[in-house]
Design a protein around this motif. Structure first.
Motif, PDB file in Angstrom:
ATOM      1  N   ILE A 127       0.440  -1.355  -0.112  1.00  0.00           N
ATOM      2  CA  ILE A 127       0.261  -0.241   0.567  1.00  0.00           C
ATOM      3  C   ILE A 127       0.558   1.433  -0.163  1.00  0.00           C
ATOM      4  CG2 ILE A 127      -0.662  -0.005   2.730  1.00  0.00           C
ATOM      5  CD1 ILE A 127      -2.597   1.241   1.771  1.00  0.00           C
ATOM      6  N   THR A 128       0.656   2.466  -0.492  1.00  0.00           N
ATOM      7  CA  THR A 128       1.420   3.342  -0.706  1.00  0.00           C
ATOM      8  C   THR A 128      -0.260   4.237  -0.314  1.00  0.00           C
ATOM      9  OG1 THR A 128       1.273   3.599  -3.151  1.00  0.00           O
ATOM     10  CG2 THR A 128       3.260   2.757  -2.319  1.00  0.00           C
TER      11      THR A 128
ATOM     12  N   VAL B  99      -5.258   6.617  -1.430  1.00  0.00           N
ATOM     13  CA  VAL B  99      -4.494   5.146  -1.238  1.00  0.00           C
ATOM     14  C   VAL B  99      -4.843   4.305  -2.617  1.00  0.00           C
ATOM     15  CG1 VAL B  99      -5.095   3.508   0.205  1.00  0.00           C
ATOM     16  CG2 VAL B  99      -6.540   6.311   0.746  1.00  0.00           C
ATOM     17  N   GLU B 100      -3.311   3.410  -2.069  1.00  0.00           N
ATOM     18  CA  GLU B 100      -3.475   2.908  -3.221  1.00  0.00           C
ATOM     19  C   GLU B 100      -2.769   2.002  -3.512  1.00  0.00           C
ATOM     20  OE1 GLU B 100      -1.639   6.942  -4.258  1.00  0.00           O
ATOM     21  OE2 GLU B 100      -0.670   5.597  -3.645  1.00  0.00           O
TER      22      GLU B 100
ATOM     23  N   GLU C  39      -8.850   4.121  -3.736  1.00  0.00           N
ATOM     24  CA  GLU C  39      -9.732   4.836  -3.473  1.00  0.00           C
ATOM     25  C   GLU C  39      -9.135   6.357  -3.149  1.00  0.00           C
ATOM     26  OE1 GLU C  39     -11.704   3.843   0.026  1.00  0.00           O
ATOM     27  OE2 GLU C  39     -10.381   6.047   1.015  1.00  0.00           O
ATOM     28  N   LEU C  40     -10.044   7.678  -3.050  1.00  0.00           N
ATOM     29  CA  LEU C  40     -10.097   8.747  -3.327  1.00  0.00           C
ATOM     30  C   LEU C  40     -10.777   8.975  -2.071  1.00  0.00           C
ATOM     31  CD1 LEU C  40     -10.325  10.485  -6.851  1.00  0.00           C
ATOM     32  CD2 LEU C  40      -8.516  10.079  -5.826  1.00  0.00           C
ATOM     33  N   GLY C  41     -10.087   9.615  -0.691  1.00  0.00           N
ATOM     34  CA  GLY C  41     -10.673  10.395   0.503  1.00  0.00           C
ATOM     35  C   GLY C  41     -10.026  11.273   0.931  1.00  0.00           C
ATOM     36  N   TYR C  42     -11.066  12.406   2.102  1.00  0.00           N
ATOM     37  CA  TYR C  42     -10.361  12.880   2.338  1.00  0.00           C
ATOM     38  C   TYR C  42     -11.166  13.159   4.056  1.00  0.00           C
ATOM     39  CZ  TYR C  42     -15.193  14.974   1.916  1.00  0.00           C
ATOM     40  OH  TYR C  42     -16.296  15.309   2.761  1.00  0.00           O
ATOM     41  N   ALA C  43      -9.419  14.091   4.415  1.00  0.00           N
ATOM     42  CA  ALA C  43      -9.787  14.461   6.621  1.00  0.00           C
ATOM     43  C   ALA C  43     -10.044  15.422   6.090  1.00  0.00           C
ATOM     44  CB  ALA C  43      -8.858  14.120   6.627  1.00  0.00           C
ATOM     45  N   VAL C  44     -11.395  15.912   7.011  1.00  0.00           N
ATOM     46  CA  VAL C  44     -11.071  17.228   8.136  1.00  0.00           C
ATOM     47  C   VAL C  44     -11.492  16.945   9.112  1.00  0.00           C
ATOM     48  CG1 VAL C  44     -13.574  18.841   7.967  1.00  0.00           C
ATOM     49  CG2 VAL C  44     -12.840  17.971   5.724  1.00  0.00           C
TER      50      VAL C  44
END
Length: 238
Positions: free
Chosen positions: A1-2, A59-60, A73-78
């Motif tokens: 994972i990277t 995320v890969e 996946e694509l994701g975001y943090a708030v």
């Protein structure tokens, strides 16, 4: 994972898997700007947190033998909330491995809530449960000002090594939201991880689901099934 090493390839993987993908060029460019900036400050008007940091992640997951990208996946943090936007998988169980490894990283880095978007069977199988909208909004107000960040993983790291590693003593603790329990349950078994995938592909659209009952029609969100709750003795994570 990277993490954050192959943004364009993850976008392409999502577009290929989802027939009507909402990743239109202008939106991808906006995501890329946030991704490349390593985080931007958002100002919340009228909220408890006047400023919160927004970060976008790719995320890969790679096949160690072939070197091919097999899930992502694509994701975001708030603050200490992470939201999965969309993802893809090209090999059996690769998407499950990606999600479980990501969940482990989120817990170990002090994230308190994982928003998985739409309610789907494969998310339930991996430990998600629905959260009433009122509880979700309460959590957002309380957690968006608490800054958490995923580690830099530019070099491929074995997923199994992450899952079996002992968390460092210095790992930040997730912050519970005033005794609001996000979910309950057990982690998925090895059998769940190793069996061939029979679920429908991950969907690209993210939206709230509607649960209808005889007493209410309150919107609910799918959240991680790891337990984050406040007890008399402090904070407990399972």
């Amino acid at each position: 994972i990277t993490l954050n090493t192959s943004f364009d390839n993850v976008v392409q993987g999502c577009r290929e898997q989802h027939e009507h993908c909402w990743l239109l060029p202008p939106l991808v460019e906006a995501f890329r700007a946030i991704h490349d900036s390593k985080g931007v400050n958002a100002v919340v008007e009228g909220g408890r947190a006047k400023k919160c940091v927004v970060r976008l992640y790719s995320v890969e997951v790679w096949n160690a033998e072939s070197g091919h990208l097999v899930a992502g996946e694509l994701g975001y943090a708030v603050g200490s909330i992470y939201t999965s936007l969309t993802g893809f998988s090209h090999e059996d169980s690769s998407g499950s491995v990606q999600l479980i490894t990501l969940g482990t990283l989120l817990v170990r880095n002090g994230f308190s809530l994982w928003d998985l978007g739409m309610d789907m069977d494969y998310k339930r199988d991996l430990g998600a449960s629905l959260m009433p909208r009122a509880s979700y909004v309460q959590q957002v107000h309380q957690l968006r000002g608490i800054n958490r960040e995923l580690p830099s993983l530019e070099e491929p790291t074995n997923c199994k090594a992450i899952l079996t590693a002992t968390p460092p003593a210095s790992a930040p603790a997730p912050v519970p939201a005033n005794s609001v329990r996000t979910a309950v349950g057990e982690a998925p078994s090895d059998e769940t991880l190793n069996r061939p995938s029979t679920k429908k592909p991950r969907k690209g659209n993210k939206a709230e689901t509607k649960q209808q009952s005889s007493s209410s029609k309150e919107g609910q969100r799918s959240v991680s099934k790891r337990v984050i709750e406040r007890q008399n003795s402090g904070t407990r994570i399972e």
